[in-house]
Motif scaffolding. Structure first.
Motif, PDB file in Angstrom:
ATOM      1  N   UNK B 113       0.872  -1.062   0.041  1.00 18.84           N
ATOM      2  CA  UNK B 113       0.144   0.032   0.082  1.00 18.84           C
ATOM      3  C   UNK B 113       0.692   1.281  -0.127  1.00 18.84           C
ATOM      4  N   UNK B 114       0.396   2.407  -0.494  1.00 16.11           N
ATOM      5  CA  UNK B 114       0.957   3.403  -0.447  1.00 16.11           C
ATOM      6  C   UNK B 114      -0.154   4.581  -0.773  1.00 16.11           C
ATOM      7  N   UNK B 115       0.153   5.878  -0.150  1.00 13.20           N
ATOM      8  CA  UNK B 115      -0.667   7.112  -0.376  1.00 13.20           C
ATOM      9  C   UNK B 115      -0.233   7.968  -1.586  1.00 13.20           C
ATOM     10  N   UNK B 116       0.972   7.935  -1.742  1.00 10.73           N
ATOM     11  CA  UNK B 116       1.490   9.117  -2.644  1.00 10.73           C
ATOM     12  C   UNK B 116       2.981   8.397  -3.391  1.00 10.73           C
ATOM     13  N   UNK B 117       2.982   8.600  -4.730  1.00 16.45           N
ATOM     14  CA  UNK B 117       4.221   8.567  -5.324  1.00 16.45           C
ATOM     15  C   UNK B 117       4.579   9.827  -5.829  1.00 16.45           C
ATOM     16  N   UNK B 118       5.941  10.086  -5.883  1.00 18.64           N
ATOM     17  CA  UNK B 118       6.552  11.591  -6.146  1.00 18.64           C
ATOM     18  C   UNK B 118       7.628  11.001  -7.124  1.00 18.64           C
ATOM     19  N   UNK B 119       7.522  11.884  -8.451  1.00 19.84           N
ATOM     20  CA  UNK B 119       8.659  11.588  -9.395  1.00 19.84           C
ATOM     21  C   UNK B 119       9.022  13.023  -9.835  1.00 19.84           C
ATOM     22  N   UNK B 139      -0.985   1.677 -12.074  1.00 17.66           N
ATOM     23  CA  UNK B 139      -1.479   1.409 -10.840  1.00 17.66           C
ATOM     24  C   UNK B 139      -2.977   1.875 -10.803  1.00 17.66           C
ATOM     25  N   UNK B 140      -3.478   2.472 -11.653  1.00 15.77           N
ATOM     26  CA  UNK B 140      -4.766   2.929 -11.526  1.00 15.77           C
ATOM     27  C   UNK B 140      -4.853   4.039 -10.611  1.00 15.77           C
ATOM     28  N   UNK B 141      -4.032   4.890 -10.497  1.00 17.20           N
ATOM     29  CA  UNK B 141      -4.237   6.264  -9.521  1.00 17.20           C
ATOM     30  C   UNK B 141      -4.383   7.678 -10.126  1.00 17.20           C
ATOM     31  N   UNK B 142      -4.716   8.312  -9.490  1.00 14.73           N
ATOM     32  CA  UNK B 142      -5.074   9.813 -10.082  1.00 14.73           C
ATOM     33  C   UNK B 142      -3.286  10.207  -9.983  1.00 14.73           C
ATOM     34  N   UNK B 143      -3.242  11.373 -10.971  1.00 13.21           N
ATOM     35  CA  UNK B 143      -1.909  11.980 -11.424  1.00 13.21           C
ATOM     36  C   UNK B 143      -2.103  13.473 -11.456  1.00 13.21           C
ATOM     37  N   UNK B 171      -5.197  22.022  -8.045  1.00 14.84           N
ATOM     38  CA  UNK B 171      -5.787  20.719  -8.418  1.00 14.84           C
ATOM     39  C   UNK B 171      -6.230  19.968  -7.166  1.00 14.84           C
ATOM     40  N   UNK B 172      -7.030  19.230  -7.125  1.00 13.57           N
ATOM     41  CA  UNK B 172      -7.462  18.496  -5.924  1.00 13.57           C
ATOM     42  C   UNK B 172      -7.538  17.020  -6.517  1.00 13.57           C
ATOM     43  N   UNK B 173      -6.550  16.129  -5.654  1.00  7.23           N
ATOM     44  CA  UNK B 173      -6.863  14.646  -6.127  1.00  7.23           C
ATOM     45  C   UNK B 173      -7.055  13.771  -5.086  1.00  7.23           C
ATOM     46  N   UNK B 174      -7.675  12.727  -5.530  1.00 10.00           N
ATOM     47  CA  UNK B 174      -8.174  11.602  -4.524  1.00 10.00           C
ATOM     48  C   UNK B 174      -6.799  10.808  -4.450  1.00 10.00           C
ATOM     49  N   UNK B 175      -6.412  10.439  -3.286  1.00  6.39           N
ATOM     50  CA  UNK B 175      -5.462   9.675  -2.926  1.00  6.39           C
ATOM     51  C   UNK B 175      -5.845   8.050  -3.207  1.00  6.39           C
ATOM     52  N   UNK B 176      -4.885   7.328  -3.549  1.00  7.09           N
ATOM     53  CA  UNK B 176      -3.556   7.453  -3.813  1.00  7.09           C
ATOM     54  C   UNK B 176      -3.372   8.084  -5.115  1.00  7.09           C
ATOM     55  N   UNK B 177      -2.205   8.792  -5.247  1.00  6.00           N
ATOM     56  CA  UNK B 177      -1.981   9.725  -6.291  1.00  6.00           C
ATOM     57  C   UNK B 177      -0.457   9.676  -6.631  1.00  6.00           C
ATOM     58  N   UNK B 178      -0.180  10.199  -7.856  1.00  6.12           N
ATOM     59  CA  UNK B 178       1.256  10.316  -8.232  1.00  6.12           C
ATOM     60  C   UNK B 178       1.262  11.678  -8.766  1.00  6.12           C
ATOM     61  N   UNK B 179       2.435  12.193  -8.382  1.00  9.21           N
ATOM     62  CA  UNK B 179       2.859  13.694  -8.661  1.00  9.21           C
ATOM     63  C   UNK B 179       4.229  13.512  -9.232  1.00  9.21           C
ATOM     64  N   UNK B 180       4.274  14.244 -10.527  1.00 12.88           N
ATOM     65  CA  UNK B 180       5.607  14.547 -10.932  1.00 12.88           C
ATOM     66  C   UNK B 180       5.945  15.972 -10.760  1.00 12.88           C
TER      67      UNK B 180
END
Lengths: 377, 270, 404
Positions: B113-119, B139-143, B171-180
């Protein structure tokens, strides 16, 4: 198992800091001639000052080799900053770390590791430089502690330090056996600090005199067992010399890198001066000196890390690397031509700053006879 | 709120700004080019460490590359990440973004499990900026790409600012999410020396996974698992005949103006 | 899988070394030798006339894609205005479509944008797929991805092009992963391989130090994003086309993101991509004051001021004037590069300039390789000279009289 090489990784990261934070500001800091507090704090934030001390005691868990890498890299950016860093890592904090009480470590050593307090080391006196048997700052033992009277000079960081490690004589009869280190916080009554000296080089390393007049400190401020001051000093002498050699290696690198860059940029008679053999000879000599200095310095550092006696190797490294730095400072200003004479370029700084290396850790007039003796003369 | 789990993607890249071309052949001089942590990825690690300091979090840094890419993982640990994973296997070599995002995605699934991916926004050696969104899709998460500000983290959502070409989007994103993230988001700290040295020790919390550890066959990853392929590479050689204008600043300036006017690029009466 | 060289067969011709995209082959003595960093990509196999390069790889079979037809362009609009890059893509699509004998379609998403369809047709679209929906008014990744994925799966185009804008670079990779296809980013050149009838996508790689041509043989559509400013638009007056409206619902809860606020910064007057003359500065300019000097030159020449990434990072010039890989691509008539070493990242953005003049202290600076005219010297001396001589007209006397 795959793991990073600590020496390479530390070098690349400190080097990156030096390239992007220190070098762009070096000329400005040097010209201002004030203690570079902002840069000092930045270096402290990285945990650099604790490099020689174990992690569980507030250090960063390194060793002498890693310490030398740091000194070399920082000196490559600005010699003054290298000198200040070395003082904070080694002489200024070493005896406090080993012999201070828990309370002293908490109040002074740990903040010093973070760059929140500035440390310094008081050895030289007007009449006692190389001749430490002549130290005349007296610590007189009383029922409550010690009363210190005397004068220290050439104190690096003196004007800004928060605490001092001071070499005093407790019993002039005993000569070397009467020498002991004492811990004196700056705000102790009776301590006075002179104005910073006006210096040829390392203009942002503030150096001054300190006077102690009836300075009263408790017994436990004696750092180390009574009578062992000289032994304790000798225990870090190899490290001091090796560190000085590392600073010299840093200066040589800076001078060489600037020389190469400039030789490629500067064109005369239709080609860059890199094409001229006399310039090539200078660059080749600088490169060879650098390589030899580096080998000698890190050989001594490795010996210290392996707990092998190496005063000879350290002294040779300090002597050779410093002479190399002096030559490099000379050559770079020649390669730069008249621009080497301009305060606008960094070449002049290498020319002035290399002098700093000549005195700390033993003058060459002291080292050379010793080296001769050690090799059997 | 349970402890936030953050995964940071980092890549070790050649310092392409240092690359020079051989003046004679026009080829790349690859020797002596340093490997560095991709600049935007440092911002990603910094973002994660700032969030950890503010909200509490466990940071796992994930990288894929040759064995020496371990340095990028070690540096991230030096900056404050808690754990590192390096995906390293000869079989991963030559991967396009399809294969890379699939490999990273599978490793993240293995991590749990994770809440957030940051790249970082993009790597300076490829400049594709594709890995982030492709991993998010895997991973089918918001970005959110081009993130230049992180305003707020709630248990189920995160609010970020995105840098657009002509403005800013909140922008508001549902978690889990990925940010660059882009460089202007923050100023990455330098690694803490003590942590950096710890990361080099045998007992450092770094694991190295290969293709088999992820349950891949060779044909799934790397060049064989890629959908796009390099057909040809060439130097972006200039067709220009460079003419050097010699002489003093005055002479050179004069000849340049002459050349420019000759080509009617300027009105003569400026 | 691996690749090796039968040394007995190798005649040392070095063709494989030239072909290797990874610089992983070198000469050892008279023979080619494959280094550790080889990725077994196989580029060296076909170029070897001696058939000395061997592999144990099983050739991959290319699926039959004959029923995937048409060149698609994703037309990007912002607040109801078409982006120029969309028209550039249509121009290129028309050319590619001509070679493949396939039609060109534009697909446009949003709300209240029907009037844009005419423009798309006029610039090359045979068909416009229009999807209008309140949830598509503002771009959101999930909504656009879902709609496009369905359209692509329904109409099966052979090629799908998008602008390498912030939006395109957010959407394209997401979509490519959804529909299971490869994607090439930031292309600067597109062409058709005559024998395979596939799209060849050329882009700068390794920070722009090399150009790589990439093929997408194993999936359809062949997706690429294309840098704005590198393709030419071509208006075709009287072109007829058809608009197909689609009705797709996207539920809010599937989207997962909400745009809380969108602040468009005032559009600056400057548009580097439209400018005929650009005076640009880099690290060598030294400080903000140096840029004042360059600005004076730019003004005098009637051009615009620009800078490199370093100049932007140092705060000497604003980001909207950055030229290069991470900034604008420009193609002015004259590009004057001052104190710019010419890192490939920068060159990538200005290589299409018609004439380039470069002033730099370092004669080795790569900028000179892409310059028509080079001056090795300090820009702080040369630029004031240019300004002075332009103002006084004295360059002419200089030319004839020659020198000090």
């Amino acid at each position: 198992m795959i793991r990073s090489n600590a020496e390479e990784l530390l070098r690349s990261n400190i080097g990156r800091f030096v390239d992007s934070e220190l070098i762009p500001k070096a000329q400005e800091i040097d010209a201002r001639g004030e203690f570079p507090m902002e840069m000092f704090k930045k270096i402290g934030d990285m945990g650099v000052f604790g490099i020689r001390y174990p992690k569980n005691k507030g250090g960063s868990g390194g060793n002498t080799t890693l310490f030398c890498i740091i000194c070399e890299e920082i000196a490559r950016g600005l010699m003054s900053m290298g000198a200040i860093t070395a003082m904070q890592c080694l002489m200024g904090t070493n005896f406090l770390f080993h012999y201070g009480t828990d309370e002293m470590r908490e109040r002074y050593f740990l903040p010093a590791m973070k760059g929140e307090k500035v440390a310094c080391f008081c050895l030289t006196e007007p009449e006692a430089g190389s001749d430490l048997g002549n130290v005349s700052t007296i610590a007189r033992k009383t029922a409550d502690g010690y009363v210190i009277n005397g004068m220290k000079t050439w104190v690096t960081n003196g004007p800004v330090a928060d605490f001092y490690t001071v070499l005093c004589q407790t019993d002039p009869e005993k000569k070397f056996r009467g020498l002991n280190f004492f811990f004196i916080p700056r705000q102790t009554p009776g301590v006075s600090v002179s104005k910073p000296f006006d210096l040829l080089g390392t203009r942002t390393t503030l150096i001054s005199e300190l006077a102690f007049s009836d300075v009263k400190i408790p017994h436990h401020h004696m750092l180390g067992a009574e009578g062992l001051g000289m032994d304790n000093l000798l225990s870090i002498l190899s490290e001091i010399r090796t560190m000085t050699a590392a600073l010299a290696v840093g200066l040589q690198r800076a001078a060489l890198e600037d020389s190469i860059r400039y030789a490629h940029e500067r064109a005369q008679f239709g080609k860059t001066i890199a094409n001229y053999q006399l310039i090539q000879a200078k660059i080749a000599n600088m490169a060879v000196n650098l390589e030899a200095s580096r080998l000698m310095t890190y050989k001594a550092a490795k010996m210290i890390d392996n707990k092998i006696q190496c005063l000879k190797e350290a002294s040779m490294a300090k002597y050779f690397a410093t002479e190399g730095a002096c030559k490099a400072g000379d050559e770079v200003t020649r390669i730069f031509g008249a621009y080497g004479y301009s305060m606008e370029y960094s070449a002049q700084r290498y020319y002035r700053d290399n002098r700093f290396l000549l005195y700390g850790g033993g003058t060459h007039e002291i080292l050379q006879p010793n080296i001769a003796k050690w090799v059997g003369l | 709120m349970k402890q936030m789990q953050i995964i940071v993607l980092v890549k070790q890249v050649p310092d392409t700004t240092e690359v020079r071309l051989d003046p004679k052949t026009g080829n790349l001089i690859r020797e002596g080019v340093k490997s560095i942590v991709n600049p935007d990825d440092r911002n990603a690690v910094e973002a994660a460490v700032s969030l950890k300091e503010k909200y509490g979090a466990k940071i796992t840094v994930l990288s894929m590359g040759p064995p020496q890419a371990i340095d990028a993982v070690s540096e991230a640990l030096g900056m404050g990440a808690d754990k590192g994973i390096l995906l390293s296997d000869r079989a991963f070599a030559g991967a396009d973004t399809w294969a890379t995002s699939g490999t990273l995605g599978k490793a993240i699934k293995k991590l749990g499990d994770f809440d957030l991916i940051i790249a970082g926004r993009q790597a300076i050696d490829g400049d594709t900026a594709q890995i982030g969104p492709q991993v998010a899709e895997y991973l089918d998460v918001t970005q959110a790409t081009y993130v230049c500000g992180i305003d707020e983290v709630r248990p189920d959502a995160i609010v970020v600012k995105r840098r657009l070409e002509d403005g800013i989007e909140r922008l508001e994103l549902r978690l889990p999410a990925l940010l660059t993230v882009v460089g202007e988001l923050n100023r990455p700290r330098y690694p803490f020396v003590g942590r950096l040295l710890d990361a080099c020790r045998e007992k450092a919390p770094i694991e190295v996974w290969n293709a088999a550890d992820l349950g891949f066959k060779t044909a799934d990853v790397g060049l064989e698992g890629s959908l796009t392929h390099v057909v040809r590479t060439f130097s972006p050689k200039s067709k220009r005949q460079s003419e050097m204008l010699e002489g003093s600043a005055r002479d050179a300036a004069a000849s340049l103006i002459g050349k420019i006017l000759n080509k009617k690029l300027l009105r003569e009466t400026v | 899988m691996s690749v090796w060289i039968e040394t007995d067969l190798c005649n040392g011709c070095k063709r494989c070394i030239k072909a290797c995209p990874y610089d992983a082959i070198e000469m050892r003595g008279e023979k080619a030798f494959i280094l550790e960093r080889c990725t077994s990509c196989g580029s060296c196999i076909s170029v070897c006339k001696q058939e000395a390069v061997k592999t144990d790889a099983v050739p991959r079979t290319i699926p039959d894609f004959s029923d995937w037809k048409g060149i698609w362009v994703f037309a990007e609009q912002r607040d109801g205005e078409l982006l120029r890059v969309s028209l550039e893509l249509l121009g290129k699509a028309k050319e590619l479509g001509g070679e493949l004998e396939q039609g060109v379609s534009a697909v446009i998403l949003g709300k209240g944008i029907e009037r844009l369809c005419d423009t798309l047709i006029r610039f090359g679209a045979d068909t416009v797929h229009l999807v209008e929906n309140e949830s598509l008014r503002l771009y959101r990744t999930a909504a656009y991805t879902k709609v496009l994925a369905r359209l692509v799966q329904q109409f099966r185009p052979s090629v799908l092009l998008m602008g390498a804008t912030h939006l395109g670079r957010d959407l394209a990779p997401r979509l490519s992963r959804r529909i299971g296809v490869g994607l090439t980013a930031d292309c600067t050149e597109l062409s058709i391989d005559k024998t395979e009838k596939i799209l060849l996508q050329t882009r700068p790689a390794f920070g722009g130090n090399v150009m790589a041509t990439i093929a997408n043989r194993y999936s359809r559509p062949q997706m690429a994003t294309v840098r704005p400013g590198v393709m030419k638009t071509s208006e075709i007056p009287g072109q007829a086309g058809e608009v197909v409206c689609h009705d797709f619902k996207v539920e809010e809860k599937e989207i997962g993101t909400k745009v809380l606020e969108l602040v468009r910064e005032k559009k600056k007057k400057t548009d580097l991509s439209e400018s005929n003359i650009i005076v640009a500065g880099g690290r060598g300019v030294g400080d903000r004051k140096g840029f004042v000097l360059l600005e004076e030159l730019a003004e005098l020449m009637g051009g615009e001021l620009a800078g490199t990434r370093v100049a932007v990072e140092e705060g000497w010039i604003s980001q909207d004037r950055q030229v290069g890989q991470t900034g604008h691509s420009v193609r002015p008539e004259l590009y004057v590069a001052c104190g710019i070493s010419g890192a490939i990242q920068h060159r990538a953005g200005m290589m299409n300039s018609r004439y380039v003049a470069a002033i730099n202290k370092d004669p080795r600076a790569p900028i000179f390789q892409v310059a028509d005219w080079g001056i090795v010297g300090d820009l702080h001396e040369v630029v004031p000279e240019i300004i002075k001589q332009l103002k006084t007209g004295s360059w002419n006397k200089q030319q004839r009289g020659g020198g000090d």
